[in-house]
Design a protein around this motif. Structure first.
Motif, PDB file in Angstrom:
ATOM      1  N   ILE A   1       1.088  -1.417   0.021  1.00  0.00           N
ATOM      2  CA  ILE A   1       0.080   0.088   0.076  1.00  0.00           C
ATOM      3  C   ILE A   1       0.904   1.497  -0.343  1.00  0.00           C
ATOM      4  N   TYR A   2       0.649   1.951  -0.854  1.00  0.00           N
ATOM      5  CA  TYR A   2       1.921   3.433  -1.142  1.00  0.00           C
ATOM      6  C   TYR A   2       0.554   4.835  -0.504  1.00  0.00           C
ATOM      7  N   HIS A   3       1.482   5.099   0.293  1.00  0.00           N
ATOM      8  CA  HIS A   3       0.567   6.193   0.574  1.00  0.00           C
ATOM      9  C   HIS A   3       1.449   7.596   1.225  1.00  0.00           C
ATOM     10  N   ASN A   4       0.585   8.478   1.186  1.00  0.00           N
ATOM     11  CA  ASN A   4       1.732   9.616   1.942  1.00  0.00           C
ATOM     12  C   ASN A   4       2.929   9.765   2.950  1.00  0.00           C
ATOM     13  N   GLY A   5       2.487   8.783   3.805  1.00  0.00           N
ATOM     14  CA  GLY A   5       4.427   8.604   4.783  1.00  0.00           C
ATOM     15  C   GLY A   5       3.195   9.237   6.459  1.00  0.00           C
ATOM     16  N   LYS A   6       2.564  10.027   6.369  1.00  0.00           N
ATOM     17  CA  LYS A   6       1.988  10.793   7.330  1.00  0.00           C
ATOM     18  C   LYS A   6       2.119  10.199   8.682  1.00  0.00           C
ATOM     19  N   TYR A   7       1.085   9.036   8.513  1.00  0.00           N
ATOM     20  CA  TYR A   7       1.073   8.808   9.877  1.00  0.00           C
ATOM     21  C   TYR A   7       1.926   7.666   9.936  1.00  0.00           C
ATOM     22  N   ASP A   8       2.640   6.511   9.232  1.00  0.00           N
ATOM     23  CA  ASP A   8       3.798   5.838   8.869  1.00  0.00           C
ATOM     24  C   ASP A   8       4.065   5.892   8.238  1.00  0.00           C
ATOM     25  N   SER A   9       5.657   5.464   8.294  1.00  0.00           N
ATOM     26  CA  SER A   9       7.421   6.061   8.034  1.00  0.00           C
ATOM     27  C   SER A   9       7.393   4.578   6.971  1.00  0.00           C
ATOM     28  N   GLU A  10       7.124   3.037   7.570  1.00  0.00           N
ATOM     29  CA  GLU A  10       6.984   2.297   5.995  1.00  0.00           C
ATOM     30  C   GLU A  10       5.824   2.588   4.844  1.00  0.00           C
ATOM     31  N   ASN A  11       6.584   3.132   3.994  1.00  0.00           N
ATOM     32  CA  ASN A  11       6.529   3.267   2.762  1.00  0.00           C
ATOM     33  C   ASN A  11       6.676   2.636   1.193  1.00  0.00           C
ATOM     34  N   PRO A  12       6.395   1.772   0.789  1.00  0.00           N
ATOM     35  CA  PRO A  12       4.509   0.991   1.198  1.00  0.00           C
ATOM     36  C   PRO A  12       4.307  -0.329   2.494  1.00  0.00           C
ATOM     37  N   TYR A  13       3.128   0.402   2.723  1.00  0.00           N
ATOM     38  CA  TYR A  13       2.506  -0.909   3.973  1.00  0.00           C
ATOM     39  C   TYR A  13       2.815  -1.980   3.253  1.00  0.00           C
ATOM     40  N   LYS A  14       3.182  -3.309   3.813  1.00  0.00           N
ATOM     41  CA  LYS A  14       2.968  -4.248   3.988  1.00  0.00           C
ATOM     42  C   LYS A  14       2.133  -4.788   4.361  1.00  0.00           C
ATOM     43  N   TYR A  15       0.470  -5.466   4.067  1.00  0.00           N
ATOM     44  CA  TYR A  15      -0.459  -5.866   4.278  1.00  0.00           C
ATOM     45  C   TYR A  15      -0.894  -6.870   4.130  1.00  0.00           C
ATOM     46  N   ASP A  16      -0.811  -8.467   4.945  1.00  0.00           N
ATOM     47  CA  ASP A  16      -1.353  -9.660   4.197  1.00  0.00           C
ATOM     48  C   ASP A  16      -2.857 -10.129   5.102  1.00  0.00           C
ATOM     49  N   VAL A  17      -3.662 -10.935   4.454  1.00  0.00           N
ATOM     50  CA  VAL A  17      -5.074 -11.160   4.866  1.00  0.00           C
ATOM     51  C   VAL A  17      -5.294 -12.492   4.405  1.00  0.00           C
ATOM     52  N   GLU A  18      -5.182 -13.050   5.313  1.00  0.00           N
ATOM     53  CA  GLU A  18      -6.378 -13.899   5.474  1.00  0.00           C
ATOM     54  C   GLU A  18      -7.452 -14.475   4.673  1.00  0.00           C
ATOM     55  N   ARG A  19      -7.360 -15.181   3.548  1.00  0.00           N
ATOM     56  CA  ARG A  19      -8.314 -15.246   3.079  1.00  0.00           C
ATOM     57  C   ARG A  19      -9.321 -15.915   3.089  1.00  0.00           C
TER      58      ARG A  19
END
Length: 199
Positions: free
Chosen positions: A177-195
């Motif tokens: 997830i690519y974001h503006n980095g304002k609230y989280d310095s990890e950019n892009p943010y890696k996110y796992d979802v259980e399907r």
């Protein structure tokens, strides 16, 4: 509180316009009345669907219906002569126009992309107390709706402008997830979802 007072003052001001003019436009009033009825029915119908997780397909579909409802309501307030029927209609439409304005501000879809043939990922603005933007995974239903099947609202990310799918199988999915980095310095943010048994 100030916004509420301004809103009420605006509604009263619009309804006072017919008192200042003696001209009537029956054909225009009839057309606006019909447009208002159609816009109100469409807005209420799709609002009920949206509360049940079914969003109208397209980034601007629901916004167009909402703006049609707002404009036709304002024209109704400004052009129709003040009668008992109009005053009753104003009391019925005022909560709806407030709800309509809130739906345009909150929950507005700002990003949308297909994951595969059946799934789509979208980002919408959060509410007043939301930490960040909301990510939804949807599936097409009844050809015109996107049904929400998974909801992510706890990431505290804003300014999301791109989401890449790294991995997608029956067990889980991985996103960058690519974001503006304002609230989280990890950019892009890696996110796992259980399907499994979720979507």
């Amino acid at each position: 509180m100030t916004a509420i007072i301004i809103f009420i003052g605006l509604l009263i001001g619009l309804n006072c316009i017919p008192l200042l003019t003696k001209n009537t436009f029956p054909s225009v009033e009839k057309l606006i009345g019909r447009i208002l009825i159609v816009a109100t029915i469409l807005f209420l119908t799709f609002m009920v669907f949206e509360f049940n997780g079914y969003k109208l397909k397209g980034l601007y579909s629901f916004s167009i219906i909402s703006w049609l409802f707002i404009v036709s309501t304002i024209l109704f307030f400004a052009l129709f002569k003040n009668t008992k029927k109009k005053i009753l209609t104003v009391f019925l439409l005022t909560p709806l126009i407030s709800l309509c304005i809130l739906t345009l501000i909150l929950g507005r879809v700002v990003y949308e992309q297909k994951i595969n043939e059946t799934n789509k990922i979208s980002v919408s603005t959060g509410g007043f107390l939301a930490c960040g933007e909301i990510i939804n995974i949807t599936q097409t239903r009844f050809r015109i709706f996107d049904k929400e099947v998974f909801h992510i609202d706890n990431l505290c990310l804003i300014g999301i402008n791109k989401i890449e799918t790294i991995k997608l199988d029956d067990e889980h999915a991985e996103f960058l997830i690519y974001h503006n980095g304002k609230y989280d310095s990890e950019n892009p943010y890696k996110y796992d979802v259980e399907r499994k048994n979720v979507w």
